[in-house]
Design an enzyme around this catalytic site. Structure first.
Site, PDB file in Angstrom:
ATOM      1  N   THR A 200       0.837  -1.198   0.000  1.00 29.04           N
ATOM      2  CA  THR A 200       0.000   0.000   0.000  1.00 29.04           C
ATOM      3  C   THR A 200       0.872   1.248   0.000  1.00 29.04           C
ATOM      4  O   THR A 200       1.809   1.351   0.792  1.00 29.04           O
ATOM      5  CB  THR A 200      -0.918   0.009   1.239  1.00 29.04           C
ATOM      6  OG1 THR A 200      -1.729  -1.163   1.175  1.00 29.04           O
ATOM      7  CG2 THR A 200      -1.806   1.239   1.286  1.00 29.04           C
TER       8      THR A 200
ATOM      9  N   CYS B  31      26.807   5.424   8.025  1.00 31.69           N
ATOM     10  CA  CYS B  31      26.286   4.073   8.178  1.00 31.69           C
ATOM     11  C   CYS B  31      27.284   3.169   8.888  1.00 31.69           C
ATOM     12  O   CYS B  31      26.930   2.132   9.418  1.00 31.69           O
ATOM     13  CB  CYS B  31      25.948   3.480   6.821  1.00 31.69           C
ATOM     14  SG  CYS B  31      25.358   4.695   5.672  1.00 31.69           S
TER      15      CYS B  31
END
Ligand SMILES: *Cc1c(COP(=O)(O)O)cnc(C)c1O
Length: 390
Positions: free
Chosen positions: A243, A329
């Site tokens: 969705t 990261c």
């Protein structure tokens, strides 16, 4: 509230612009419908908002709305592009080319494909961080199905020559993917002029929300086939089920709209701020600028300081500024970043590096405070190193 350090880590993420947030809010509550609901107004409203962002993003990169596939960010877009092409074209060839300075969201999918038997070439870069086009061309083989080269580097800000790469790839009928996570809204991007076939985008590096991005997938001249990596309701023309996250999509569109409208003036302002910072810092002894001096993002400054321990330097800077060493990261490790290592620096130089990511909400006063703190910290570390005779 305690005084918080000055935020200069805009390559890691950026705050959501208030104007972006204001555009998003009604889509959490009032216009909460599922854009796939075709039988009522709740769905229509959400679909209209999604359509608007799709059109805006397409126009921003000279694509068509049908070529935009929404994802959760650039990591997912890179995975879909690289693994999706590998799976769709493996009968044609199993060779993929990328570059040593890419984000781990490109390198790791390539390493994964290597474990499945694909042949991966990781090109080196020149000392300034830019790829060597003759080496790229030489690496081509009849087996090559994909070239992945980023638009703008997240550590050293270096811009790769996209149009030249696109030209070479198109001549040899090889699909060209670019990770443009750091580039959208900051430099001109044109998938036609640059002959780009796949492009990864994300919202949170341009003052949009985290958790939303997109993959541009070329539909004609040539049409790129992708094997979906997430199966389900067949959303996004089957390429990415799930969705659609309407509020995030609305925020993504607003963020890019603002960035494009303000791009020219903002790039001028950031150039001046970066120049102001570099003029002050360049007076330090043993200081180096990492990456090409001009072919880089205007908000990026990445420095290394000789003979200074990187961890000690960051510790000294921390109370005053939020910056990172290496890539965010992997900044928990003290190993030199793979990007700086790829520039061919000696290990020690790679250790003491600081990345400044200057952005929309930084001021000249902040830059002066930051410069002063960097200078005094570096000088005191150099002083103590000299005294201890190391
Ligand atoms: C931030 C970044 C990514 C990851 O994007 P997400 O949207 O956080 O998944 C990928 N590539 C580059 C170059 C980046 O800077």
């Amino acid at each position: 509230m305690s005084i918080r350090p000055i935020y200069l880590d805009c390559h890691a993420t950026t705050p959501v612009d208030e104007r972006v947030l204001a555009a998003m809010i009604p889509y959490f509550t009032e216009h909460f419908g599922n854009p796939s609901s075709i039988s009522h107004v709740y769905g229509w409203e959400a679909e209209a908002a999604v359509k608007q962002t799709r059109e805006l993003l397409a126009a921003a990169i000279n694509a068509t709305p049908e070529e935009i596939v929404f994802t959760s960010g650039a990591t997912e877009a890179n995975n879909l592009a690289i693994k999706g092409v590998a799976e769709a074209y493996f009968q044609k060839g199993q060779h993929i080319i990328t570059v040593a300075t890419e984000h781990s969201a490109v390198l790791d999918p390539c390493h994964y494909l290597k474990s499945l038997g694909f042949d991966i070439t990781i090109l080196p870069v020149k000392k300034d961080g830019i790829i060597d086009l003759t080496k790229l061309k030489k690496a081509f083989s009849p087996e090559t199905i994909l070239v992945s080269v980023m638009a703008a580097n997240n550590e050293i800000g270096v811009l790769q020559p996209l149009a030249e790469i696109g030209e070479i790839c198109r001549e040899s009928k090889i699909i060209f993917h670019t990770d443009a996570a750091q580039a959208i809204g900051k430099i001109p991007l044109d998938v036609q002029a640059m002959k780009i076939d796949l492009m990864s985008l994300t919202a949170h590096k341009v003052y949009g929300p985290k958790g939303i991005g997109a993959l541009y997938v070329r539909r004609r001249n040539p049409r790129v086939q992708l094997a979906p990596q997430q199966h389900g309701g067949g959303h996004e023309r089957g390429m990415r089920s799930g969705t659609l996250y309407t509020p995030q999509i609305v925020g993504f569109g607003k963020a890019v709209e603002i960035a494009l409208a303000e791009q020219e003036a903002e790039n001028q302002r950031l150039t001046e701020l970066r120049q102001r910072l570099w003029e002050k810092l360049s007076q330090l002894s043993g200081i180096h600028l990492n990456g090409h001096p001009t072919q880089r993002l205007v908000g990026n400054l990445n420095i290394s300081v000789e003979g200074v321990d990187g961890a000690a330097l960051l510790l000294g800077l921390q109370p005053v500024m939020a910056v990172s060493s290496g890539s965010a990261c992997s900044s928990a490790t003290t190993a030199p970043s793979h990007v700086l290592t790829a520039l061919g620096h000696p290990e020690q130089l790679a250790y003491a590096s600081v990345r400044f990511g200057i952005g929309r909400f930084n001021t000249a006063e902040e830059i002066d405070t930051v410069a002063q703190q960097v200078i005094s910290t570096v000088q005191s570390l150099q002083h103590s190193t000299a005294k201890s005779g190391k």
